[in-house]
Design a protein around this motif. Structure first.
Motif, PDB file in Angstrom:
ATOM      1  N   LEU A 247      22.521  52.859 101.232  1.00  0.00           N
ATOM      2  CA  LEU A 247      21.072  53.005 101.194  1.00  0.00           C
ATOM      3  C   LEU A 247      20.644  53.497  99.824  1.00  0.00           C
ATOM      4  O   LEU A 247      21.217  54.438  99.276  1.00  0.00           O
ATOM      5  CB  LEU A 247      20.595  53.976 102.273  1.00  0.00           C
ATOM      6  N   ASN A 248      19.638  52.848  99.271  1.00  0.00           N
ATOM      7  CA  ASN A 248      19.095  53.150  97.946  1.00  0.00           C
ATOM      8  C   ASN A 248      20.024  52.736  96.813  1.00  0.00           C
ATOM      9  O   ASN A 248      19.740  52.996  95.645  1.00  0.00           O
ATOM     10  CB  ASN A 248      18.734  54.630  97.797  1.00  0.00           C
ATOM     11  N   ASN A 249      21.129  52.107  97.160  1.00  0.00           N
ATOM     12  CA  ASN A 249      22.091  51.647  96.155  1.00  0.00           C
ATOM     13  C   ASN A 249      22.635  50.268  96.540  1.00  0.00           C
ATOM     14  O   ASN A 249      23.812  50.118  96.874  1.00  0.00           O
ATOM     15  CB  ASN A 249      23.244  52.639  96.015  1.00  0.00           C
ATOM     16  N   PRO A 250      21.770  49.246  96.493  1.00  0.00           N
ATOM     17  CA  PRO A 250      22.232  47.900  96.867  1.00  0.00           C
ATOM     18  C   PRO A 250      23.258  47.367  95.870  1.00  0.00           C
ATOM     19  O   PRO A 250      23.285  47.768  94.704  1.00  0.00           O
ATOM     20  CB  PRO A 250      20.952  47.069  96.819  1.00  0.00           C
ATOM     21  N   CYS A 251      24.086  46.477  96.364  1.00  0.00           N
ATOM     22  CA  CYS A 251      25.065  45.820  95.501  1.00  0.00           C
ATOM     23  C   CYS A 251      24.896  44.315  95.654  1.00  0.00           C
ATOM     24  O   CYS A 251      24.402  43.824  96.666  1.00  0.00           O
ATOM     25  CB  CYS A 251      26.490  46.230  95.883  1.00  0.00           C
ATOM     26  N   GLU A 252      25.319  43.589  94.628  1.00  0.00           N
ATOM     27  CA  GLU A 252      25.290  42.133  94.678  1.00  0.00           C
ATOM     28  C   GLU A 252      26.650  41.615  95.140  1.00  0.00           C
ATOM     29  O   GLU A 252      27.691  42.129  94.729  1.00  0.00           O
ATOM     30  CB  GLU A 252      24.972  41.564  93.299  1.00  0.00           C
ATOM     31  N   VAL A 253      26.624  40.603  96.005  1.00  0.00           N
ATOM     32  CA  VAL A 253      27.858  39.974  96.490  1.00  0.00           C
ATOM     33  C   VAL A 253      27.747  38.484  96.189  1.00  0.00           C
ATOM     34  O   VAL A 253      26.834  37.813  96.687  1.00  0.00           O
ATOM     35  CB  VAL A 253      28.059  40.193  97.997  1.00  0.00           C
ATOM     36  N   ASP A 254      28.659  37.964  95.346  1.00  0.00           N
ATOM     37  CA  ASP A 254      28.558  36.559  94.990  1.00  0.00           C
ATOM     38  C   ASP A 254      29.212  35.669  96.040  1.00  0.00           C
ATOM     39  O   ASP A 254      29.734  36.152  97.055  1.00  0.00           O
ATOM     40  CB  ASP A 254      29.120  36.298  93.589  1.00  0.00           C
ATOM     41  N   ALA A 255      29.188  34.362  95.803  1.00  0.00           N
ATOM     42  CA  ALA A 255      29.690  33.407  96.792  1.00  0.00           C
ATOM     43  C   ALA A 255      31.186  33.566  97.058  1.00  0.00           C
ATOM     44  O   ALA A 255      31.684  33.147  98.102  1.00  0.00           O
ATOM     45  CB  ALA A 255      29.403  31.982  96.325  1.00  0.00           C
ATOM     46  N   ASN A 256      31.899  34.209  96.140  1.00  0.00           N
ATOM     47  CA  ASN A 256      33.339  34.435  96.319  1.00  0.00           C
ATOM     48  C   ASN A 256      33.648  35.800  96.927  1.00  0.00           C
ATOM     49  O   ASN A 256      34.814  36.147  97.112  1.00  0.00           O
ATOM     50  CB  ASN A 256      34.053  34.310  94.969  1.00  0.00           C
ATOM     51  N   GLY A 257      32.604  36.578  97.219  1.00  0.00           N
ATOM     52  CA  GLY A 257      32.803  37.903  97.815  1.00  0.00           C
ATOM     53  C   GLY A 257      32.959  39.023  96.810  1.00  0.00           C
ATOM     54  O   GLY A 257      33.191  40.176  97.190  1.00  0.00           O
ATOM     55  N   THR A 258      32.843  38.739  95.531  1.00  0.00           N
ATOM     56  CA  THR A 258      32.965  39.783  94.511  1.00  0.00           C
ATOM     57  C   THR A 258      31.702  40.630  94.467  1.00  0.00           C
ATOM     58  O   THR A 258      30.585  40.101  94.450  1.00  0.00           O
ATOM     59  CB  THR A 258      33.207  39.157  93.128  1.00  0.00           C
ATOM     60  N   VAL A 259      31.869  41.934  94.451  1.00  0.00           N
ATOM     61  CA  VAL A 259      30.751  42.874  94.448  1.00  0.00           C
ATOM     62  C   VAL A 259      30.448  43.350  93.025  1.00  0.00           C
ATOM     63  O   VAL A 259      31.362  43.700  92.270  1.00  0.00           O
ATOM     64  CB  VAL A 259      31.062  44.096  95.335  1.00  0.00           C
ATOM     65  N   THR A 260      29.179  43.368  92.684  1.00  0.00           N
ATOM     66  CA  THR A 260      28.747  43.906  91.397  1.00  0.00           C
ATOM     67  C   THR A 260      27.671  44.956  91.641  1.00  0.00           C
ATOM     68  O   THR A 260      26.720  44.723  92.391  1.00  0.00           O
ATOM     69  CB  THR A 260      28.171  42.801  90.481  1.00  0.00           C
ATOM     70  N   VAL A 261      27.846  46.121  91.015  1.00  0.00           N
ATOM     71  CA  VAL A 261      26.885  47.212  91.129  1.00  0.00           C
ATOM     72  C   VAL A 261      26.142  47.337  89.801  1.00  0.00           C
ATOM     73  O   VAL A 261      26.769  47.406  88.741  1.00  0.00           O
ATOM     74  CB  VAL A 261      27.596  48.546  91.454  1.00  0.00           C
ATOM     75  N   ARG A 262      24.828  47.342  89.845  1.00  0.00           N
ATOM     76  CA  ARG A 262      24.013  47.443  88.627  1.00  0.00           C
ATOM     77  C   ARG A 262      23.114  48.678  88.739  1.00  0.00           C
ATOM     78  O   ARG A 262      21.993  48.599  89.236  1.00  0.00           O
ATOM     79  CB  ARG A 262      23.174  46.181  88.425  1.00  0.00           C
ATOM     80  N   ARG A 263      23.595  49.783  88.293  1.00  0.00           N
ATOM     81  CA  ARG A 263      22.836  51.036  88.396  1.00  0.00           C
ATOM     82  C   ARG A 263      21.516  50.938  87.624  1.00  0.00           C
ATOM     83  O   ARG A 263      21.465  50.472  86.486  1.00  0.00           O
ATOM     84  CB  ARG A 263      23.665  52.191  87.836  1.00  0.00           C
ATOM     85  N   GLY A 264      20.438  51.378  88.274  1.00  0.00           N
ATOM     86  CA  GLY A 264      19.127  51.386  87.637  1.00  0.00           C
ATOM     87  C   GLY A 264      18.387  50.065  87.648  1.00  0.00           C
ATOM     88  O   GLY A 264      17.258  49.977  87.172  1.00  0.00           O
ATOM     89  N   ILE A 265      19.005  49.028  88.220  1.00  0.00           N
ATOM     90  CA  ILE A 265      18.355  47.712  88.264  1.00  0.00           C
ATOM     91  C   ILE A 265      17.669  47.516  89.615  1.00  0.00           C
ATOM     92  O   ILE A 265      18.183  47.936  90.655  1.00  0.00           O
ATOM     93  CB  ILE A 265      19.382  46.598  87.998  1.00  0.00           C
ATOM     94  N   ASN A 266      16.512  46.868  89.579  1.00  0.00           N
ATOM     95  CA  ASN A 266      15.687  46.699  90.775  1.00  0.00           C
ATOM     96  C   ASN A 266      15.527  45.233  91.155  1.00  0.00           C
ATOM     97  O   ASN A 266      15.774  44.333  90.344  1.00  0.00           O
ATOM     98  CB  ASN A 266      14.323  47.349  90.539  1.00  0.00           C
ATOM     99  N   TYR A 267      15.091  45.025  92.411  1.00  0.00           N
ATOM    100  CA  TYR A 267      15.107  43.683  92.999  1.00  0.00           C
ATOM    101  C   TYR A 267      13.845  43.390  93.818  1.00  0.00           C
ATOM    102  O   TYR A 267      13.123  44.295  94.230  1.00  0.00           O
ATOM    103  CB  TYR A 267      16.317  43.538  93.923  1.00  0.00           C
ATOM    104  N   ALA A 268      13.671  42.091  94.095  1.00  0.00           N
ATOM    105  CA  ALA A 268      12.565  41.625  94.940  1.00  0.00           C
ATOM    106  C   ALA A 268      13.055  40.463  95.785  1.00  0.00           C
ATOM    107  O   ALA A 268      14.098  39.868  95.512  1.00  0.00           O
ATOM    108  CB  ALA A 268      11.383  41.183  94.078  1.00  0.00           C
ATOM    109  N   GLN A 269      12.272  40.144  96.832  1.00  0.00           N
ATOM    110  CA  GLN A 269      12.597  39.025  97.707  1.00  0.00           C
ATOM    111  C   GLN A 269      11.603  37.890  97.476  1.00  0.00           C
ATOM    112  O   GLN A 269      10.389  38.108  97.444  1.00  0.00           O
ATOM    113  CB  GLN A 269      12.570  39.472  99.175  1.00  0.00           C
ATOM    114  N   GLN A 270      12.137  36.683  97.303  1.00  0.00           N
ATOM    115  CA  GLN A 270      11.286  35.532  97.023  1.00  0.00           C
ATOM    116  C   GLN A 270      10.348  35.215  98.192  1.00  0.00           C
ATOM    117  O   GLN A 270      10.683  35.448  99.351  1.00  0.00           O
ATOM    118  CB  GLN A 270      12.161  34.315  96.717  1.00  0.00           C
ATOM    119  N   THR A 271       9.176  34.668  97.849  1.00  0.00           N
ATOM    120  CA  THR A 271       8.166  34.399  98.884  1.00  0.00           C
ATOM    121  C   THR A 271       7.748  32.928  98.954  1.00  0.00           C
ATOM    122  O   THR A 271       6.871  32.582  99.749  1.00  0.00           O
ATOM    123  CB  THR A 271       6.915  35.264  98.642  1.00  0.00           C
TER     124      THR A 271
END
Length: 296
Positions: A247-271
């Protein structure tokens, strides 16, 4: 997700007031064996924002704990009841669990409508939650008791238009928070195949360049393409302290399952996917051809 300012919903940590993000539909991706930690430096160069549409606060709203905006679709008509866009994690009843989709639930929630200068000009009221979920996306659409024509005639404020096409990497954007009366400007740095935060996962999330350092209370803010003036996403979360998929610390998971953490970076959901799910009279119809929003 930006935590709700009221400190109510834990997940509102999403760019709303809270910062806890929602999870995409379907089972949570298995934790990959390898993980990498990325710096806050954008991975792709940001394209210069096109000096076209001037971005201000007109049409944005402040909720009790988040931000939002009055929005219309290309097919919306002046006498349709207006819609307010925010995050699913900003619902007054609390965050929907993974797999939960809310459709046509009564609501009397109020919204403070802002004009171009950020001055509150009216209080709008919902009649129902037309649609909300934190599965695959973090989205809420409230149907108001007022029509677009009534809002425009009485308050001289026009609704923002939802774009029907996917935003482009490098596009200049503005995140406009009605709660804080603040505009963040940056660019689309790229897209996260899956964005995982706690029990929620979202698909194809927009990643901002570092300049959009949104905070709690900005959840639900419209993300506006500065070249067109149209809404392309809804602000919802960010990695606050470098944590991995919490919570409050999302991570990115690519199509191969690799996790990337980007501290301080923010996100949005497409509409852009919303338009295909809205029919005559601004009614949300999940059975319409081409509608890909999660269903109950």
């Amino acid at each position: 997700m930006k935590k709700p300012l009221a400190g109510a919903l834990l997940a509102l940590a999403l760019l709303g007031l809270g910062s806890a993000p929602a999870e995409a539909a379907g089972p949570r991706p298995p934790a990959p064996p390898a993980a990498t930690t990325a710096s806050t430096t954008p991975t792709a160069p940001a394209a210069a924002a096109a000096p076209a549409a001037a971005v201000d606060f007109a049409g944005t709203v402040a909720l009790s704990n988040c931000s939002g905006s009055v929005v219309r679709l290309p097919q919306s008509r002046p006498d349709d009841r207006a819609l307010v866009l925010s995050n699913g994690h900003c619902l007054e009843s609390g965050m929907p669990g993974p797999g939960v989709v809310v459709v046509n639930r009564p609501s009397t929630r109020s919204f403070s409508l802002l004009n171009a200068a950020g001055t509150r000009v009216a209080t709008l009221r919902a009649g129902r939650i037309a649609y909300a979920t934190m599965t695959d996306t973090d989205l809420a659409l409230y149907e108001l008791t007022s029509t677009y024509r009534q809002i425009e005639d009485r308050h001289r404020v026009r609704a923002l238009e939802l774009d029907t096409v996917r935003p482009a990497q490098g596009a200049g954007i503005a995140v406009v928070s009605g709660y804080w009366k603040r505009v963040y400007t940056c660019a689309v740095d790229g897209f996260a195949h899956r964005l995982q935060e706690g029990d929620w996962t979202w698909k194809d999330s927009v990643r901002y360049t570092a300049a959009c350092d949104t905070v709690g209370g900005t959840s639900g803010s419209p993300v506006i393409d500065t070249a067109t003036g149209k809404v392309v996403a809804v602000n919802n979360t960010g990695n606050e302290s470098g944590g991995r998929c919490t919570l409050n610390n999302p991570c990115e998971v690519d199509a191969n399952g690799t996790v990337t953490v980007r501290r301080g970076i923010n996100y949005a959901q497409q509409t852009y996917t919303v338009a295909a799910c809205v029919g005559t009279g601004n009614a949300v119809d999940l059975g319409r051809p081409g509608c890909a929003l999660p269903k109950p």
